[in-house]
Write a protein that holds these residues in place. Structure first.
Motif, PDB file in Angstrom:
ATOM      1  N   ARG A  54       3.113 -64.273 -49.415  1.00  7.47           N
ATOM      2  CA  ARG A  54       3.400 -63.361 -48.301  1.00  7.47           C
ATOM      3  C   ARG A  54       2.519 -62.120 -48.365  1.00  7.47           C
ATOM      4  O   ARG A  54       2.089 -61.591 -47.337  1.00  7.47           O
ATOM      5  CB  ARG A  54       4.884 -62.983 -48.312  1.00  7.47           C
ATOM      6  CG  ARG A  54       5.816 -64.150 -47.968  1.00  7.47           C
ATOM      7  CD  ARG A  54       7.233 -63.665 -47.732  1.00  7.47           C
ATOM      8  NE  ARG A  54       7.830 -63.116 -48.943  1.00  7.47           N
ATOM      9  CZ  ARG A  54       8.506 -63.832 -49.837  1.00  7.47           C
ATOM     10  NH1 ARG A  54       8.661 -65.136 -49.653  1.00  7.47           N
ATOM     11  NH2 ARG A  54       9.026 -63.260 -50.906  1.00  7.47           N
ATOM     12  N   VAL A  58       0.240 -60.326 -45.386  1.00  7.92           N
ATOM     13  CA  VAL A  58       0.476 -58.933 -44.985  1.00  7.92           C
ATOM     14  C   VAL A  58      -0.765 -58.079 -45.213  1.00  7.92           C
ATOM     15  O   VAL A  58      -1.153 -57.275 -44.356  1.00  7.92           O
ATOM     16  CB  VAL A  58       1.684 -58.356 -45.744  1.00  7.92           C
ATOM     17  CG1 VAL A  58       1.791 -56.851 -45.516  1.00  7.92           C
ATOM     18  CG2 VAL A  58       2.965 -59.041 -45.295  1.00  7.92           C
ATOM     19  N   LEU A 196       4.311 -56.875 -38.267  1.00  5.84           N
ATOM     20  CA  LEU A 196       3.913 -57.605 -39.468  1.00  5.84           C
ATOM     21  C   LEU A 196       5.017 -58.537 -39.948  1.00  5.84           C
ATOM     22  O   LEU A 196       4.748 -59.628 -40.456  1.00  5.84           O
ATOM     23  CB  LEU A 196       3.542 -56.622 -40.583  1.00  5.84           C
ATOM     24  CG  LEU A 196       2.307 -55.759 -40.334  1.00  5.84           C
ATOM     25  CD1 LEU A 196       2.075 -54.825 -41.509  1.00  5.84           C
ATOM     26  CD2 LEU A 196       1.079 -56.626 -40.097  1.00  5.84           C
TER      27      LEU A 196
END
Length: 210
Positions: A54, A58, A196
């Protein structure tokens, strides 16, 4: 999207350490992908369902966001989203008109997926967002317009349907404040959308509904 799909096929064709996948993924430009592709396909891939995976996504999006803020994004245009041309049912609009001050001319772009009036519109990082308002009933939905592809994409719903409310972009997030609920009562609740994360979160309410 094609590069990401190639990486998926490469990864699933053999057994490799996660570090090797993450090293390759750092070169995939998630920020130029369609937002719905990132939300539905990329974030759902199990191989990236770890903190490290992740973080790769991001950080890629954050880097692109900083670049957009440094250099600006495209022409300064005026977008008019939906609305109503009368007081009767069936007079609500989904059309979108864009005014270019440089040419003193209007043009139509892709219509919103649904009609909206007494809604709000926000621009953030080169995308246009249409939120809430009335359609057939009061709306909690939000659609995002991508000028690069001239297309709309449905994103996460707000927690509450609301109309005649205020919305603004600040600090990379979209905030919605107050407005009228489905009983025409004034709302004090405030929500913030993080592009996001693709999710809404409640923030401190106002002192009174308005």
């Amino acid at each position: 999207e094609a590069v990401f799909q190639w990486v998926v096929r490469w990864w699933e064709a053999g057994t490799r350490p996660e570090a090797e996948l993450l090293a390759v993924m750092k070169h995939v430009r998630f920020a130029i992908m369609d937002a719905s592709f990132v939300q539905v396909i990329v974030r759902a891939w199990p191989a990236l369902d770890s903190k490290e995976g992740r973080d790769v996504i991001v950080l890629s999006l954050l880097d692109a966001k900083l670049a957009l803020r440094r250099w600006g994004f495209g022409a300064h245009l005026v977008y008019v989203l939906g609305g109503s041309f009368g007081n009767e049912a069936g007079e609500e609009l989904s059309t979108v008109d864009v005014y270019d001050p440089r040419t003193n001319a209007w043009k139509q772009v892709a219509s919103m997926p649904i009609t909206r009036y007494q809604h709000a519109g926000v621009a953030l990082d080169g995308k246009i967002y249409a939120l809430g308002g009335y359609g057939v009933d009061i709306l909690s939905s939000m659609d995002m317009y991508d000028p690069q592809s001239d297309s709309w994409h449905l994103l996460a719903d707000m927690a509450y349907g609301r109309a005649v409310f205020a919305a603004a972009a600040a600090g990379g997030k979209i905030y919605v404040t107050g407005g009228a609920d489905d009983n025409y009562g004034s709302m004090e609740m405030v929500e913030a959308f993080d592009p996001l994360l693709g999710a809404w979160a409640a923030v401190a309410s106002m002192s009174v509904g308005r």
